[in-house]
Design a protein around this motif. Structure first.
Motif, short mmCIF file in Angstrom:
data_model
loop_
_atom_site.label_atom_id
_atom_site.label_comp_id
_atom_site.label_asym_id
_atom_site.label_seq_id
_atom_site.Cartn_x
_atom_site.Cartn_y
_atom_site.Cartn_z
N CYS A 50 24.46 41.67 42.43
CA CYS A 50 23.93 40.51 43.18
C CYS A 50 25.04 39.65 43.76
O CYS A 50 24.81 38.86 44.67
CB CYS A 50 23.03 39.65 42.28
N ASN A 59 20.70 43.40 48.53
CA ASN A 59 19.28 43.54 48.84
C ASN A 59 18.57 44.40 47.79
O ASN A 59 17.52 44.00 47.25
CB ASN A 59 19.11 44.14 50.23
N SER A 61 19.52 45.14 44.76
CA SER A 61 19.61 44.50 43.44
C SER A 61 18.60 43.37 43.32
O SER A 61 17.94 43.23 42.28
CB SER A 61 21.02 43.99 43.20
N LEU A 62 18.45 42.58 44.36
CA LEU A 62 17.46 41.50 44.33
C LEU A 62 16.05 42.06 44.30
O LEU A 62 15.18 41.54 43.58
CB LEU A 62 17.64 40.58 45.53
N PHE A 65 14.91 42.97 40.94
CA PHE A 65 14.58 41.85 40.07
C PHE A 65 13.07 41.58 40.06
O PHE A 65 12.53 41.14 39.04
CB PHE A 65 15.34 40.60 40.52
N PHE A 88 20.90 33.24 41.67
CA PHE A 88 20.08 32.96 42.86
C PHE A 88 20.31 31.55 43.38
O PHE A 88 20.51 31.36 44.59
CB PHE A 88 18.61 33.19 42.57
N HIS A 101 22.67 36.90 52.69
CA HIS A 101 22.46 36.86 51.25
C HIS A 101 21.51 35.73 50.87
O HIS A 101 20.64 35.90 50.02
CB HIS A 101 23.78 36.73 50.51
N VAL A 105 17.70 35.98 49.04
CA VAL A 105 17.26 35.22 47.86
C VAL A 105 15.96 34.47 48.17
O VAL A 105 15.04 34.45 47.35
CB VAL A 105 18.36 34.25 47.37
N LEU A 108 13.26 36.91 48.04
CA LEU A 108 12.97 37.22 46.64
C LEU A 108 12.06 36.16 46.03
O LEU A 108 11.06 36.47 45.39
CB LEU A 108 14.27 37.31 45.83
#
Length: 180
Positions: A50, A59, A61-62, A65, A88, A101, A105, A108
Protein backbone atom coordinates in the motif's frame (compact mmCIF):
# COMPACT_ATOMS: atom_id res chain seq x y z
CA UNK A 1 8.91 -5.70 -17.43
CA UNK A 2 10.65 -7.05 -14.41
CA UNK A 3 9.77 -10.74 -13.75
CA UNK A 4 9.59 -10.13 -9.98
CA UNK A 5 7.14 -7.28 -10.54
CA UNK A 6 5.02 -9.40 -12.89
CA UNK A 7 4.99 -12.18 -10.27
CA UNK A 8 3.86 -9.73 -7.59
CA UNK A 9 1.01 -8.47 -9.79
CA UNK A 10 -0.05 -12.03 -10.61
CA UNK A 11 0.03 -13.02 -6.92
CA UNK A 12 -2.05 -9.99 -5.90
CA UNK A 13 -4.56 -10.69 -8.70
CA UNK A 14 -4.87 -14.33 -7.64
CA UNK A 15 -5.30 -13.41 -3.97
CA UNK A 16 -7.97 -10.88 -4.87
CA UNK A 17 -9.82 -13.46 -6.93
CA UNK A 18 -9.64 -16.14 -4.23
CA UNK A 19 -10.70 -13.84 -1.40
CA UNK A 20 -13.52 -12.33 -3.48
CA UNK A 21 -14.91 -15.58 -4.90
CA UNK A 22 -14.49 -18.16 -2.16
CA UNK A 23 -17.16 -18.68 0.44
CA UNK A 24 -16.09 -17.10 3.70
CA UNK A 25 -17.06 -19.98 6.03
CA UNK A 26 -14.98 -22.49 4.07
CA UNK A 27 -11.89 -20.28 4.37
CA UNK A 28 -12.45 -19.39 8.01
CA UNK A 29 -12.99 -23.05 8.90
CA UNK A 30 -9.75 -24.04 7.21
CA UNK A 31 -7.96 -23.87 10.54
CA UNK A 32 -5.85 -21.53 12.63
CA UNK A 33 -3.02 -21.70 10.08
CA UNK A 34 -5.11 -19.74 7.59
CA UNK A 35 -5.93 -16.97 10.07
CA UNK A 36 -2.26 -16.88 11.09
CA UNK A 37 -1.13 -16.62 7.46
CA UNK A 38 -3.59 -13.81 6.72
CA UNK A 39 -2.55 -11.86 9.81
CA UNK A 40 1.22 -12.41 9.66
CA UNK A 41 1.94 -12.72 5.97
CA UNK A 42 -0.85 -11.19 3.89
CA UNK A 43 -1.40 -8.14 6.11
CA UNK A 44 2.33 -7.45 6.37
CA UNK A 45 2.69 -7.76 2.59
CA UNK A 46 -0.32 -5.51 1.98
CA UNK A 47 1.09 -2.94 4.37
CA UNK A 48 4.28 -2.77 2.31
CA UNK A 49 2.39 -2.81 -0.99
CA UNK A 50 0.00 0.00 0.00
CA UNK A 51 2.99 2.29 0.40
CA UNK A 52 4.51 1.34 -2.96
CA UNK A 53 5.18 4.01 -5.55
CA UNK A 54 3.65 1.77 -8.22
CA UNK A 55 -0.04 2.58 -8.72
CA UNK A 56 -0.91 -0.93 -9.97
CA UNK A 57 0.49 -2.53 -6.81
CA UNK A 58 -1.28 0.02 -4.59
CA UNK A 59 -4.56 -0.50 -6.47
CA UNK A 60 -4.52 -4.28 -6.12
CA UNK A 61 -3.45 -4.09 -2.47
CA UNK A 62 -6.23 -1.66 -1.60
CA UNK A 63 -8.78 -3.78 -3.47
CA UNK A 64 -7.64 -6.79 -1.41
CA UNK A 65 -8.50 -4.87 1.73
CA UNK A 66 -12.24 -4.87 0.84
CA UNK A 67 -12.81 -8.65 1.16
CA UNK A 68 -10.60 -8.65 4.25
CA UNK A 69 -12.67 -6.03 6.03
CA UNK A 70 -15.94 -7.58 4.88
CA UNK A 71 -15.23 -11.22 5.61
CA UNK A 72 -12.34 -11.41 8.09
CA UNK A 73 -12.93 -8.36 10.29
CA UNK A 74 -13.61 -10.58 13.32
CA UNK A 75 -10.05 -11.92 13.11
CA UNK A 76 -8.31 -8.69 12.06
CA UNK A 77 -9.63 -5.94 14.36
CA UNK A 78 -6.19 -4.58 15.26
CA UNK A 79 -4.88 -4.88 11.70
CA UNK A 80 -7.90 -3.07 10.20
CA UNK A 81 -7.49 -0.21 12.66
CA UNK A 82 -3.78 0.00 11.84
CA UNK A 83 -4.39 -0.01 8.08
CA UNK A 84 -7.07 2.66 8.16
CA UNK A 85 -5.31 5.01 10.58
CA UNK A 86 -1.67 4.46 9.60
CA UNK A 87 -1.95 3.86 5.87
CA UNK A 88 -5.20 5.10 4.33
CA UNK A 89 -5.52 8.33 6.33
CA UNK A 90 -1.80 9.00 5.88
CA UNK A 91 -2.06 8.61 2.11
CA UNK A 92 -4.97 11.05 2.01
CA UNK A 93 -3.25 13.58 4.30
CA UNK A 94 0.25 13.40 2.81
CA UNK A 95 1.41 16.05 0.38
CA UNK A 96 3.82 13.43 -1.00
CA UNK A 97 1.03 11.02 -2.04
CA UNK A 98 0.01 11.13 -5.68
CA UNK A 99 -3.49 12.06 -6.77
CA UNK A 100 -3.86 8.54 -8.15
CA UNK A 101 -3.05 6.95 -4.79
CA UNK A 102 -5.38 9.34 -2.97
CA UNK A 103 -8.19 8.59 -5.40
CA UNK A 104 -7.64 4.85 -4.90
CA UNK A 105 -8.06 5.30 -1.13
CA UNK A 106 -11.22 7.36 -1.65
CA UNK A 107 -12.56 4.64 -3.94
CA UNK A 108 -11.71 2.05 -1.27
CA UNK A 109 -13.66 4.01 1.33
CA UNK A 110 -16.58 4.35 -1.10
CA UNK A 111 -16.56 0.57 -1.54
CA UNK A 112 -16.47 0.03 2.23
CA UNK A 113 -19.27 2.57 2.75
CA UNK A 114 -21.46 0.79 0.19
CA UNK A 115 -22.03 -2.09 2.62
CA UNK A 116 -24.26 -1.13 5.56
CA UNK A 117 -23.34 -4.20 7.59
CA UNK A 118 -19.63 -3.42 7.37
CA UNK A 119 -20.28 0.20 8.37
CA UNK A 120 -22.44 -0.81 11.31
CA UNK A 121 -19.82 -3.26 12.52
CA UNK A 122 -17.04 -0.68 12.17
CA UNK A 123 -19.10 1.63 14.36
CA UNK A 124 -19.86 -1.10 16.93
CA UNK A 125 -16.37 -2.61 17.02
CA UNK A 126 -14.38 0.62 17.12
CA UNK A 127 -16.44 3.69 18.06
CA UNK A 128 -18.36 1.83 20.79
CA UNK A 129 -15.17 0.21 22.14
CA UNK A 130 -13.51 2.52 24.65
CA UNK A 131 -10.11 0.97 23.99
CA UNK A 132 -10.26 1.53 20.22
CA UNK A 133 -10.11 4.65 18.07
CA UNK A 134 -13.36 6.14 16.76
CA UNK A 135 -12.74 4.65 13.33
CA UNK A 136 -16.21 5.21 11.91
CA UNK A 137 -16.22 8.86 12.96
CA UNK A 138 -12.73 9.38 11.52
CA UNK A 139 -13.74 7.79 8.20
CA UNK A 140 -16.81 10.05 7.94
CA UNK A 141 -14.81 13.15 8.90
CA UNK A 142 -12.01 12.30 6.47
CA UNK A 143 -14.41 11.70 3.59
CA UNK A 144 -16.28 14.92 4.43
CA UNK A 145 -12.99 16.85 4.40
CA UNK A 146 -11.96 15.29 1.08
CA UNK A 147 -15.41 16.04 -0.36
CA UNK A 148 -15.09 19.65 0.77
CA UNK A 149 -11.55 20.36 -0.48
CA UNK A 150 -11.21 17.73 -3.20
CA UNK A 151 -8.11 15.77 -4.15
CA UNK A 152 -5.46 17.75 -5.92
CA UNK A 153 -1.78 17.63 -6.62
CA UNK A 154 0.74 20.39 -7.20
CA UNK A 155 -0.10 20.59 -10.91
CA UNK A 156 -3.93 20.60 -10.77
CA UNK A 157 -5.58 22.65 -8.00
CA UNK A 158 -9.16 22.32 -9.25
CA UNK A 159 -11.40 21.33 -6.34
CA UNK A 160 -14.78 19.73 -6.80
CA UNK A 161 -13.41 16.89 -8.88
CA UNK A 162 -15.00 13.50 -9.47
CA UNK A 163 -13.03 12.27 -6.48
CA UNK A 164 -14.82 14.82 -4.30
CA UNK A 165 -18.17 13.50 -5.47
CA UNK A 166 -17.18 9.92 -4.72
CA UNK A 167 -15.95 10.88 -1.27
CA UNK A 168 -19.06 12.94 -0.65
CA UNK A 169 -21.30 10.02 -1.59
CA UNK A 170 -19.37 7.70 0.71
CA UNK A 171 -19.45 10.18 3.60
CA UNK A 172 -23.17 10.78 3.16
CA UNK A 173 -23.87 7.03 3.07
CA UNK A 174 -21.75 6.49 6.19
CA UNK A 175 -23.50 9.30 8.06
CA UNK A 176 -26.98 7.97 7.14
CA UNK A 177 -25.98 4.52 8.39
CA UNK A 178 -24.69 5.98 11.66
CA UNK A 179 -27.97 7.83 12.23
CA UNK A 180 -30.03 4.66 11.63
Amino acid sequence: LNPAFESKILALDLLLYVLSHTSTPSLLNSGPQFAYAVRHYLCVSLLKNCTSTNTTVVNLSLRLFVPLIRHYRYHLKTEIEAFVTNVFFVILDSENSTVEHKSLVVTLFEEICSDQTTLAEIFLNYDCDLSAVDLFQRIVNTLARVAKIGITDDVDRSGGSTFSLVAGAGAARAERTRQE
